[in-house]
Motif scaffolding. Structure first.
Motif, PDB file in Angstrom:
ATOM      1  N   GLU A 116      51.856  44.490-112.002  1.00 17.12           N
ATOM      2  CA  GLU A 116      53.008  44.323-111.121  1.00 17.12           C
ATOM      3  C   GLU A 116      53.222  45.595-110.301  1.00 17.12           C
ATOM      4  N   GLY A 117      53.391  45.403-109.009  1.00 16.38           N
ATOM      5  CA  GLY A 117      53.580  46.544-108.115  1.00 16.38           C
ATOM      6  C   GLY A 117      52.285  47.108-107.574  1.00 16.38           C
ATOM      7  N   GLU A 186      51.179  49.117-104.300  1.00 18.21           N
ATOM      8  CA  GLU A 186      51.425  48.428-103.039  1.00 18.21           C
ATOM      9  C   GLU A 186      51.776  49.447-101.951  1.00 18.21           C
TER      10      GLU A 186
END
Length: 207
Positions: A116-117, A186
């Motif tokens: 995630e991320g 990201e």
């Protein structure tokens, strides 16, 4: 009416008719000037706007060209399509997919998604071996992404489409290409780095 009076009267009529014609011609000319921009300001404005647009485009092109360099620093990466001499290899970038999670998921069902991320960045390397015998680009080279302040990215354990790890040894003078993948936070990435495992690296602008 005498002949003289008739002559004077005829001359007056000519003057009146001529005056009317002159005023009419002047009126038409004035109207035409107004339709064309009156004092020509509209035409001048259009010309000025076109010149300003062209100047802005030229400035943007110059700025983009000025942002490229010899690739030894992230602020001056090699322009798209350029190659660098890295150890025994001449290396250039092919296609770079900044968010490649969906593409990688389709290759092998065992491929995991990024944390995630994070995102997967898939980089196609085109490498020509210049050494004496043979070399393996996957074993000889290293890669990362530039996030604006540091080189980032770790290589995940997965199989990429046309994976560079499957290329194997490349004979001298031959060229091979394949994809490598890094997992990175990201962000907006426009530059990647490629270098030797324990040597210098070069920065490439993503085309």
């Amino acid at each position: 009416m005498t002949q003289l009076d008739e002559m004077v009267s005829g001359a007056k009529r000519l003057l009146v008719v001529g005056g009317v014609g002159l005023f009419a011609a002047f009126g038409l000319a004035a109207c035409g000037a107004e339709e064309d921009g009156g004092d020509g300001s509209a035409g001048t404005s259009e010309s000025t706007a076109a010149e300003e647009t062209e100047a802005a485009e030229d400035a943007a092109g110059d700025a983009a060209a000025a942002s490229y360099g010899d690739g030894t620093a992230p602020e001056a990466p090699l322009e798209p399509g350029a190659s660098a001499e890295i150890g025994d290899w001449s290396v250039a970038l092919g296609e770079v997919v900044v968010d490649a999670a969906d593409v990688i998921a389709e290759v092998d069902p065992t491929n995991t998604a990024p944390a995630e991320g994070n995102i997967f960045i898939m980089i196609e390397l085109q490498a020509t071996y210049n050494g004496a015998d043979a070399g393996d680009p996957y074993m000889d080279l290293a890669w990362s992404a530039w996030d604006g302040s540091a080189d980032v990215g770790e290589e995940p354990f997965l199989l990429a489409p046309e994976d560079l790890s499957l290329v194997g040894n490349v004979a001298s003078g031959e060229t091979a290409s394949g994809n490598v993948v890094i997992e990175a936070p990201e962000g907006d990435y426009s530059t990647v780095a490629v270098g030797e495992l324990m040597g210098d690296q070069f920065y490439f602008a993503i085309g």
